[in-house]
Design a protein around this motif. Structure first.
Motif, PDB file in Angstrom:
ATOM      1  N   GLU A  41       0.770  -1.219   0.000  1.00 43.41           N
ATOM      2  CA  GLU A  41       0.108   0.017  -0.001  1.00 43.41           C
ATOM      3  C   GLU A  41       0.868   1.042  -0.121  1.00 43.41           C
ATOM      4  O   GLU A  41       1.948   1.522   0.677  1.00 43.41           O
ATOM      5  CB  GLU A  41      -0.713   0.171   1.139  1.00 43.41           C
ATOM      6  CG  GLU A  41      -2.408  -1.548   1.547  1.00 43.41           C
ATOM      7  CD  GLU A  41      -2.777  -1.205   2.821  1.00 43.41           C
ATOM      8  OE1 GLU A  41      -3.066  -0.071   3.089  1.00 43.41           O
ATOM      9  OE2 GLU A  41      -3.832  -2.000   2.850  1.00 43.41           O
ATOM     10  N   THR A 129      -4.845  10.168  10.499  1.00 36.57           N
ATOM     11  CA  THR A 129      -5.323   9.601   9.956  1.00 36.57           C
ATOM     12  C   THR A 129      -5.949  11.248   9.353  1.00 36.57           C
ATOM     13  O   THR A 129      -6.939  11.533   9.841  1.00 36.57           O
ATOM     14  CB  THR A 129      -6.114   8.165   9.870  1.00 36.57           C
ATOM     15  OG1 THR A 129      -4.618   7.575  10.248  1.00 36.57           O
ATOM     16  CG2 THR A 129      -6.105   8.354   8.565  1.00 36.57           C
ATOM     17  N   SER A 131      -6.951  11.184   5.601  1.00 39.55           N
ATOM     18  CA  SER A 131      -8.329  10.008   4.762  1.00 39.55           C
ATOM     19  C   SER A 131      -6.941   9.247   4.225  1.00 39.55           C
ATOM     20  O   SER A 131      -6.489   8.810   3.955  1.00 39.55           O
ATOM     21  CB  SER A 131      -8.344  10.878   3.795  1.00 39.55           C
ATOM     22  OG  SER A 131      -7.485  11.624   2.571  1.00 39.55           O
ATOM     23  N   GLY A 132      -8.010   7.836   4.560  1.00 43.43           N
ATOM     24  CA  GLY A 132      -6.208   7.119   3.619  1.00 43.43           C
ATOM     25  C   GLY A 132      -6.050   6.313   4.388  1.00 43.43           C
ATOM     26  O   GLY A 132      -5.547   6.332   5.795  1.00 43.43           O
ATOM     27  N   ASN A 133      -5.191   6.365   3.590  1.00 45.35           N
ATOM     28  CA  ASN A 133      -3.745   5.560   3.377  1.00 45.35           C
ATOM     29  C   ASN A 133      -2.671   7.496   3.990  1.00 45.35           C
ATOM     30  O   ASN A 133      -1.461   6.962   3.807  1.00 45.35           O
ATOM     31  CB  ASN A 133      -2.865   4.969   3.523  1.00 45.35           C
ATOM     32  CG  ASN A 133      -2.920   3.192   3.268  1.00 45.35           C
ATOM     33  OD1 ASN A 133      -3.453   3.462   4.397  1.00 45.35           O
ATOM     34  ND2 ASN A 133      -2.890   2.977   2.654  1.00 45.35           N
TER      35      ASN A 133
END
Length: 304
Positions: A41, A129, A131-133
């Protein structure tokens, strides 16, 4: 050296990117799910001044890794340590484990399980965090690492391995006073900020809220002194202000957990201080600390 980071939250992701950029073999391990998967990822760190860094990180779950060799870093939520110690026993019996978690007594399940190489880190960095990664990361100062249990002298080597230009670590002889000092700061940030639903900067911006922080610190100092840990309230107040200024606009992990309908670590913070006070017969001296902790616990349950 291989480095396994258990806990794929904001701090775990920031560490993974920092170590990958240093040239380490890094594997991020999700502690809250276990489907046996492994994939890569892209994780993006948002630094100060709109600077961004990204790395492709190997992400797995525990059952996908038969044995963990090298170093294991724990950035998972500490309430999962009891079960995690059982699951890691056959994977990491002789592998050094460094706990990068908030609170008092988080190492207890690993001591009771008989792990040989056990270390404790006090984090002086914040991450959120976005958003997402994508993670906003702000270092405050080098995070100290000390020995909890050590069969083979490895502390200096371990610190050198995990230290990086982006995420600094340092070696300390006695970690316990630092654990207590940081726990007191966390008792402030992780209770007051989520209840007010404000960012970490509130303490240097608002004198009334800082006055409440000072009350919590004073209560915690009484318990630490009774436990033989001699700390100065003024030093902790200054630390709270420094963290508040350095992480202005950043939201504490407990507030993020509540908003995401997750369990919090308040049991190892305010409520652990209260538990110790009960054992000492000093329960009445931590009324504010207990109340704030109970309110966080209730707010968390209502949002789950």
């Amino acid at each position: 050296m291989n480095i396994h980071i258990i806990g794929a939250g904001a701090i775990g992701k920031a560490l993974a990117v920092s170590l990958k950029r240093k040239g380490c073999e890094v594997q991020l391990v999700r502690g809250n799910m276990d489907d046996g998967s492994t994939r890569y990822e892209e994780i993006i760190l948002a630094l100060e001044g709109e600077r961004k860094l990204s790395e492709n990180i190997k992400v797995s779950t525990l059952s996908a890794i038969p044995k963990m060799e090298g170093i294991v870093l724990l950035t998972n939520k500490s309430f999962g340590n009891q079960e995690l110690a059982k699951r890691l026993w056959h994977k990491t019996q002789k592998t050094p484990i460094i706990l990068l978690q908030n609170g008092l007594g988080v190492e207890r399940p690993f001591i009771e399980s008989g792990f040989d190489q056990l270390y404790r880190c006090v984090l002086f960095a914040t991450a959120q965090t976005l958003s997402g990664n994508q993670v906003r990361y702000r270092p405050v100062s080098a995070s100290p690492i000390g020995t909890v249990r050590e069969k083979t002298p490895l502390l200096r080597t371990l610190v050198a391995e995990v230290d990086s230009p982006l995420f600094r670590f340092s070696e300390v002889e006695n970690i316990e006073p630092i654990v207590w000092k940081k726990t007191m700061a966390n008792c402030v940030f992780n209770s007051i900020c989520p209840l007010l639903e404000v960012d970490n900067g509130i303490f240097h911006r608002n004198s009334e809220v800082f006055a409440l922080a000072r009350e919590v610190i004073a209560e915690c100092i009484v318990i630490s002194q009774a436990m033989g840990i001699d700390l100065d309230a003024k030093d902790i107040e200054e630390q709270v202000l420094a963290i508040s200024q350095r992480s202005d606009g950043q939201f504490i992990s407990t507030l993020q957990d509540i908003q995401n309908h997750k369990e919090t670590e308040i049991e190892t913070l305010n409520l652990e201080i209260h538990r110790m006070a009960q054992e000492l017969g000093m329960e009445t001296q931590v009324k504010n600390t207990k109340l704030l902790g109970e309110l966080i616990k209730s707010k968390s349950k209502l949002n789950q």
